[in-house]
Design a protein around this motif. Structure first.
Motif, PDB file in Angstrom:
ATOM      1  N   ALA A  26      13.258  -1.042   2.168  1.00 24.05           N
ATOM      2  CA  ALA A  26      14.475  -1.656   2.724  1.00 24.05           C
ATOM      3  C   ALA A  26      14.605  -3.100   2.227  1.00 24.05           C
ATOM      4  O   ALA A  26      14.652  -3.335   1.029  1.00 24.05           O
ATOM      5  CB  ALA A  26      14.466  -1.571   4.242  1.00 24.05           C
ATOM      6  N   ASP A  27      14.609  -4.061   3.157  1.00 25.79           N
ATOM      7  CA  ASP A  27      14.747  -5.460   2.743  1.00 25.79           C
ATOM      8  C   ASP A  27      13.401  -6.129   2.452  1.00 25.79           C
ATOM      9  O   ASP A  27      13.319  -7.344   2.290  1.00 25.79           O
ATOM     10  CB  ASP A  27      15.501  -6.261   3.808  1.00 25.79           C
ATOM     11  CG  ASP A  27      14.812  -6.212   5.172  1.00 25.79           C
ATOM     12  OD1 ASP A  27      13.730  -5.611   5.277  1.00 25.79           O
ATOM     13  OD2 ASP A  27      15.375  -6.766   6.124  1.00 25.79           O
ATOM     14  N   GLY A  28      12.345  -5.324   2.376  1.00 27.54           N
ATOM     15  CA  GLY A  28      11.034  -5.856   2.019  1.00 27.54           C
ATOM     16  C   GLY A  28      10.372  -6.677   3.102  1.00 27.54           C
ATOM     17  O   GLY A  28       9.549  -7.546   2.816  1.00 27.54           O
ATOM     18  N   ASP A  43      12.382   1.466  -3.299  1.00 31.21           N
ATOM     19  CA  ASP A  43      13.407   2.105  -2.478  1.00 31.21           C
ATOM     20  C   ASP A  43      14.349   2.902  -3.365  1.00 31.21           C
ATOM     21  O   ASP A  43      14.402   2.689  -4.583  1.00 31.21           O
ATOM     22  CB  ASP A  43      14.197   1.076  -1.653  1.00 31.21           C
ATOM     23  CG  ASP A  43      14.619   1.636  -0.296  1.00 31.21           C
ATOM     24  OD1 ASP A  43      14.939   2.843  -0.227  1.00 31.21           O
ATOM     25  OD2 ASP A  43      14.623   0.884   0.685  1.00 31.21           O
ATOM     26  N   TYR A  44      15.077   3.806  -2.735  1.00 29.64           N
ATOM     27  CA  TYR A  44      16.055   4.629  -3.428  1.00 29.64           C
ATOM     28  C   TYR A  44      17.295   3.777  -3.693  1.00 29.64           C
ATOM     29  O   TYR A  44      17.705   2.990  -2.831  1.00 29.64           O
ATOM     30  CB  TYR A  44      16.401   5.836  -2.560  1.00 29.64           C
ATOM     31  CG  TYR A  44      17.083   6.956  -3.289  1.00 29.64           C
ATOM     32  CD1 TYR A  44      16.416   7.678  -4.273  1.00 29.64           C
ATOM     33  CD2 TYR A  44      18.401   7.306  -2.977  1.00 29.64           C
ATOM     34  CE1 TYR A  44      17.043   8.713  -4.933  1.00 29.64           C
ATOM     35  CE2 TYR A  44      19.037   8.340  -3.636  1.00 29.64           C
ATOM     36  CZ  TYR A  44      18.356   9.040  -4.622  1.00 29.64           C
ATOM     37  OH  TYR A  44      18.972  10.062  -5.289  1.00 29.64           O
ATOM     38  N   MET A  51      22.895   0.367   1.759  1.00 34.72           N
ATOM     39  CA  MET A  51      22.643   0.111   3.171  1.00 34.72           C
ATOM     40  C   MET A  51      22.135  -1.298   3.448  1.00 34.72           C
ATOM     41  O   MET A  51      22.484  -1.909   4.450  1.00 34.72           O
ATOM     42  CB  MET A  51      21.632   1.132   3.717  1.00 34.72           C
ATOM     43  CG  MET A  51      22.156   2.550   3.729  1.00 34.72           C
ATOM     44  SD  MET A  51      20.951   3.710   4.430  1.00 34.72           S
ATOM     45  CE  MET A  51      20.812   3.089   6.108  1.00 34.72           C
ATOM     46  N   TYR A  52      21.275  -1.812   2.559  1.00 28.85           N
ATOM     47  CA  TYR A  52      20.618  -3.087   2.841  1.00 28.85           C
ATOM     48  C   TYR A  52      21.053  -4.223   1.914  1.00 28.85           C
ATOM     49  O   TYR A  52      20.786  -5.387   2.202  1.00 28.85           O
ATOM     50  CB  TYR A  52      19.097  -2.924   2.760  1.00 28.85           C
ATOM     51  CG  TYR A  52      18.552  -1.955   3.768  1.00 28.85           C
ATOM     52  CD1 TYR A  52      18.429  -2.320   5.108  1.00 28.85           C
ATOM     53  CD2 TYR A  52      18.185  -0.663   3.396  1.00 28.85           C
ATOM     54  CE1 TYR A  52      17.941  -1.426   6.042  1.00 28.85           C
ATOM     55  CE2 TYR A  52      17.695   0.236   4.333  1.00 28.85           C
ATOM     56  CZ  TYR A  52      17.578  -0.150   5.651  1.00 28.85           C
ATOM     57  OH  TYR A  52      17.098   0.743   6.564  1.00 28.85           O
ATOM     58  N   PRO A  56      14.776  -4.061  -4.455  1.00 29.68           N
ATOM     59  CA  PRO A  56      13.316  -3.883  -4.475  1.00 29.68           C
ATOM     60  C   PRO A  56      12.786  -4.065  -5.890  1.00 29.68           C
ATOM     61  O   PRO A  56      13.541  -4.090  -6.866  1.00 29.68           O
ATOM     62  CB  PRO A  56      13.148  -2.441  -3.993  1.00 29.68           C
ATOM     63  CG  PRO A  56      14.413  -1.756  -4.404  1.00 29.68           C
ATOM     64  CD  PRO A  56      15.488  -2.792  -4.250  1.00 29.68           C
ATOM     65  N   GLN A  57      11.491  -4.183  -5.998  1.00 26.76           N
ATOM     66  CA  GLN A  57      10.893  -4.319  -7.329  1.00 26.76           C
ATOM     67  C   GLN A  57      11.059  -3.054  -8.167  1.00 26.76           C
ATOM     68  O   GLN A  57      11.149  -3.113  -9.385  1.00 26.76           O
ATOM     69  CB  GLN A  57       9.410  -4.679  -7.193  1.00 26.76           C
ATOM     70  CG  GLN A  57       9.180  -6.111  -6.731  1.00 26.76           C
ATOM     71  CD  GLN A  57       8.042  -6.204  -5.744  1.00 26.76           C
ATOM     72  OE1 GLN A  57       8.096  -5.643  -4.662  1.00 26.76           O
ATOM     73  NE2 GLN A  57       7.009  -6.941  -6.107  1.00 26.76           N
TER      74      GLN A  57
END
Length: 217
Positions: A26-28, A43-44, A51-52, A56-57
């Motif tokens: 999500a937002d890590g 993340d997908y 959504m967020y 992500p990396q």
């Protein structure tokens, strides 16, 4: 809700080590408590961006992880397993990328309402979670219930009251006449659940489970 619980954050801090893969990051948020680890957030694309609004990396599907086998010491799968189409395949991929004796920290709801629909596919009992982990080559060492007994009843009752209010407001239904009673009931339900929850937690009801599992070999 899981991410805001102090004891759950402490659990992650104490158990995660080495190179950590956070699937469904999500937002890590977990990164901030894992400064002692080599953190990789995955993340997908639809979830992360849609959504967020985060980056992500690594963008990838948990059912097809773009990593070499035995490349992580710890994998986090926090409130994610209920949202994947093929839970068994995701767990098998996690087992593949974990080092021998590597650790999976997984959490998911049990008695909890539908959320993030339509992508909310399953709930596991504690024995069911142990079994599906074992099938993927992961041995559950600890399975801990959350919000047991009357605390669960209070939680679900408060959520039901909130849903009643939202439905009545959105549809302008005649049930709005009961709104003052419902609003007054929510804090009372929470207080009673907190009070009586300490008297007896019970063993049959839980809002969710957290589990620590090790790669079998």
């Amino acid at each position: 809700m899981f991410r805001h619980q102090r004891r759950d954050r402490r659990w992650i801090y104490d158990r995660a080590q080495g190179r950590v893969l956070d699937i469904g990051c999500a937002d890590g948020w977990a990164r901030e408590i894992l400064s002692h680890c080599d953190y990789v957030g995955l993340d997908y694309p639809t979830t992360a961006s849609g959504m967020y609004g985060t980056r992500p990396q690594v963008y990838a599907d948990g059912a097809s992880l773009p990593f070499l086998s035995e490349s992580f010491d710890t994998v986090l799968l926090l409130e994610v397993l209920e949202h994947v189409l093929d839970a068994e395949r995701v767990l098998t991929e996690i087992s593949r990328v974990l080092k021998p004796k590597g650790r999976l920290l997984v959490s998911m709801p049990f008695l909890y309402p539908l959320h993030d629909a339509p992508h909310d596919y399953r709930r596991y009992t504690a024995p069911g979670l142990i079994q599906v982990l074992s099938s993927a080559g992961l041995q559950a060492e600890h399975v801990t219930p959350r919000n047991r007994g009357l605390k669960v009843a209070a939680l679900l009752s408060a959520i039901a009251c909130g849903e009643f209010m939202m439905d009545a407001l959105n549809r302008r239904r005649w049930r709005l006449v009961f709104a003052p009673l419902v609003v007054a009931a929510i804090p009372l339900i929470n207080i009673l659940g907190w009070m009586f929850g300490w008297i007896g937690d019970g063993q049959m009801l839980a809002s969710g489970h957290s589990a620590e599992a090790r790669k079998s070999q």
